[in-house]
Design an enzyme around this catalytic site. Structure first.
Site, PDB file in Angstrom:
ATOM      1  N   LYS A   1      28.900  40.824  42.099  1.00 36.89           N
ATOM      2  CA  LYS A   1      29.261  40.727  40.680  1.00 36.89           C
ATOM      3  C   LYS A   1      28.021  40.904  39.816  1.00 36.89           C
ATOM      4  CE  LYS A   1      33.139  37.437  40.945  1.00 36.89           C
ATOM      5  NZ  LYS A   1      34.207  38.262  40.383  1.00 36.89           N
TER       6      LYS A   1
ATOM      7  N   ARG B   1      42.644  36.594  47.503  1.00 32.88           N
ATOM      8  CA  ARG B   1      43.956  36.934  48.086  1.00 32.88           C
ATOM      9  C   ARG B   1      43.912  36.890  49.618  1.00 32.88           C
ATOM     10  NH1 ARG B   1      44.135  42.496  45.009  1.00 32.88           N
ATOM     11  NH2 ARG B   1      42.894  41.227  43.584  1.00 32.88           N
TER      12      ARG B   1
HETATM   13  N1  BES Z   1      37.336  34.990  41.196  1.00 29.18           N
HETATM   14  C1  BES Z   1      37.604  36.283  40.740  1.00 29.18           C
HETATM   15  C2  BES Z   1      38.565  36.344  39.569  1.00 29.18           C
HETATM   16  C3  BES Z   1      38.127  35.691  38.287  1.00 29.18           C
HETATM   17  C4  BES Z   1      37.559  36.452  37.271  1.00 29.18           C
HETATM   18  C5  BES Z   1      38.348  34.355  38.064  1.00 29.18           C
HETATM   19  C6  BES Z   1      37.196  35.849  36.086  1.00 29.18           C
HETATM   20  C7  BES Z   1      37.973  33.749  36.876  1.00 29.18           C
HETATM   21  C8  BES Z   1      37.401  34.505  35.889  1.00 29.18           C
HETATM   22  C9  BES Z   1      38.211  37.135  41.865  1.00 29.18           C
HETATM   23  O1  BES Z   1      37.841  36.812  43.147  1.00 29.18           O
HETATM   24  C10 BES Z   1      37.790  38.554  41.645  1.00 29.18           C
HETATM   25  O2  BES Z   1      36.619  38.796  41.657  1.00 29.18           O
HETATM   26  N2  BES Z   1      38.753  39.457  41.436  1.00 29.18           N
HETATM   27  C11 BES Z   1      38.481  40.827  41.211  1.00 29.18           C
HETATM   28  C12 BES Z   1      39.450  41.640  42.027  1.00 29.18           C
HETATM   29  C13 BES Z   1      39.169  43.127  42.042  1.00 29.18           C
HETATM   30  C14 BES Z   1      37.913  43.403  42.823  1.00 29.18           C
HETATM   31  C15 BES Z   1      40.339  43.834  42.648  1.00 29.18           C
HETATM   32  C16 BES Z   1      38.657  41.105  39.726  1.00 29.18           C
HETATM   33  O3  BES Z   1      39.602  40.599  39.120  1.00 29.18           O
HETATM   34  O4  BES Z   1      37.840  41.812  39.167  1.00 29.18           O
HETATM   35 ZN    ZN Z   2      35.987  37.761  43.761  1.00 30.24          ZN
END
Ligand code: BES
Ligand code: ZN
Ligand code: ZN
Length: 484
Positions: free
Chosen positions: A263, A337
């Protein structure tokens, strides 16, 4: 923690007297034993002089040098959550005081515990890591006394409020912990301690994860020095009934770096709270036990830290899940997931759940779309969906229905495995739900709550101070109460 009491009036100095006032009825007529005639005259005059408008939650603080008062506008019939919010606003206004005494008019008799709940949740703070802060820097409110115009306080309502406040506090404490302290193992051990309440708790250690069916959780967490775990909590309040009235599932990522798909800096903020789903379902189990609810309820939580390194799972890996489905990994940041898939499979295949509800900070898409005002609700079962939406309204932890459809299921097809764990072509929140659906076995009614954006706050709002919110504890408790 604030102490609530129903006696001891007139025994202390420097007390603030709180008087709820109605626009269209006179409380002063019946407040005689709480205030002297002189005080009543003085307060009535103040309302006139300051042209009090009786707008919702309008407040007026008066201090005549001897005694402090707070006048607050109320309506005769107020929903529980509105009263909780009012309790929070009053607590905020009087946070620096030590003792407040509350006149409870007959109209609000059944809502006194809600005032207390709002106060408790508002004054929550996570201060264990301050070493040099002085006592004066913290809110001081110690005692709230309720003076009932009519009838006795209902002890059970106050006990219920205490249990609920305890649950929310537990969820917030877990989510506010820094990630170097709250590792998957530390979280599992904390959850294990809930056994003192009569809950059956099983902690699945790293080496047993795959054998037990938590294969995808293992993959997500295996790189980290803080190894992955799972935890299962059961409460059997209906001993004659075998199956569970509801099984709750929670995402417990104690820190989400994104993994190999690292990230960017801004997106790492608050990722210690990526275990909020698991914290909330564990906290709900705590409330269920404290209330000795006559229900069979279980919770299944996957616990892992998503880190970067040589052993980390990576895009294009193909992993076999316990359900037999092979999963193509497409982005290591979609780790939540993976954990949920195992837990949903465990809940439906092993625990034979007929109703499953999962909570997860799952997608940035939901956080952006709903902005922490609502959590996203994905559910194809009408009755369950209705019950959850109603619980959302009653608790003030609101849900907004988001779509599930066969077209989204099409988007997660893989060229190399049974299913791809992310979708192509947009609708990131709905394709995540489509993926999860593949792991719900049998005929279980299932709801997925994407709480991303609701788990923490940078700006406080009444009852939800800065930091972890515990969003979902009140909501799920209201839902479970509706099952009885
Ligand atoms: N933990 C994050 C989602 C999240 C984002 C929670 C902002 C709280 C605030 C999750 O694991 C994630 O990173 N999801 C990705 C999925 C994508 C790579 C398909 C996302 O939403 O960008
Ligand atoms: Zn994530
Ligand atoms: Zn995550």
């Amino acid at each position: 923690m604030v102490e609530f009491s129903f006696q001891g009036f007139g025994t202390e100095k420097n007390v603030v007297k709180v008087v709820p006032v109605f626009k269209d009825r006179d409380v002063f007529e019946r407040i005689g034993s709480f205030l002297s005639e002189k005080e009543i005259k003085q307060l009535k005059k103040a309302l006139e002089n300051r042209s009090f408008k009786f707008k919702d939650d309008e407040m007026l603080v008066l201090d005549d040098g001897v005694q402090k008062y707070l006048l607050v506008a109320v309506k005769p019939r107020m929903p529980a959550v509105e009263v909780q919010r009012l309790g929070a606003k009053i607590a905020r206004k009087l946070a620096g005081e030590r003792v407040i005494e509350f006149f409870v008019p007959a109209e609000l008799k059944d809502r006194a515990a809600d005032l207390a709940l709002g106060t408790e949740l508002e004054l929550y703070s996570f201060d264990k890591y301050f070493t040099k802060k002085k006592p004066d820097d913290f809110d001081q409110l110690e005692t709230v006394r309720f003076y009932f115009e009519k009838g006795e306080p209902e002890a059970d309502k106050f006990a219920e409020m205490k249990a609920l406040a305890n649950g929310v506090r537990y969820a917030r404490d877990l989510a506010n912990e820094p990630p170097n302290v709250l590792t998957p193992e530390a979280m599992a051990r904390d959850i294990e301690r809930l056994a003192y309440l009569g809950l059956e708790v099983e902690v699945v250690p790293t080496e047993a994860l795959q054998k037990k069916g938590f294969c995808l959780t293992y993959e997500v967490g295996k790189e980290s020095v803080n190894q992955p775990y799972a935890a299962i909590i059961c409460w059997r309040g209906r001993s004659k009934q075998k199956d569970f009235d509801a099984v709750l599932v929670g995402k417990g990522v104690t820190f989400d770096s994104g993994g190999i798909n690292l990230k960017p800096a801004k997106a790492l903020e608050n990722m210690k709270m990526d275990m909020s789903g698991a914290a909330v379902v564990a906290a709900v189990m705590k409330v269920v036990a404290l209330r000795q609810m006559k229900l069979n309820v279980a919770a299944v939580m996957g616990l892992a830290e998503n880190m970067i390194g040589g052993k980390a799972y990576k895009p294009q890996d193909v992993i076999k899940s316990a359900s037999g489905l092979t999963v193509e990994v497409a982005n290591s940041d979609a780790e939540g997931r993976m954990l949920l898939a195992d837990c949903l499979w465990y809940a439906t295949e092993k625990l034979k759940a007929r109703t499953v509800i999962d909570l997860a900070t799952l997608t940035g898409a939901t956080a952006n779309m709903l902005g922490g005002v609502f959590a996203g609700l994905f559910c194809e079962d009408e009755a369950l969906s209705r019950a959850l939406l109603d619980a959302g309204k009653a608790s003030g932890e609101k849900l907004w229905p988001l779509p599930m459809a066969p077209e989204y299921e099409e988007k997660i097809k893989s060229d190399i495995a049974d299913v791809c764990h992310i979708g192509s072509g947009g609708a990131g929140a709905s394709t995540a739900a489509a993926f999860l659906k593949r792991f719900v076995k049998g005929k279980a009614a299932w709801a997925h709550l994407d709480i991303a954006g609701c788990e923490g706050r940078n700006k406080p709002k009444p009852m939800y101070p800065k930091g972890a919110t515990g969003f979902g504890v009140k909501l799920l408790y209201d839902y479970l109460k509706g099952l009885k």
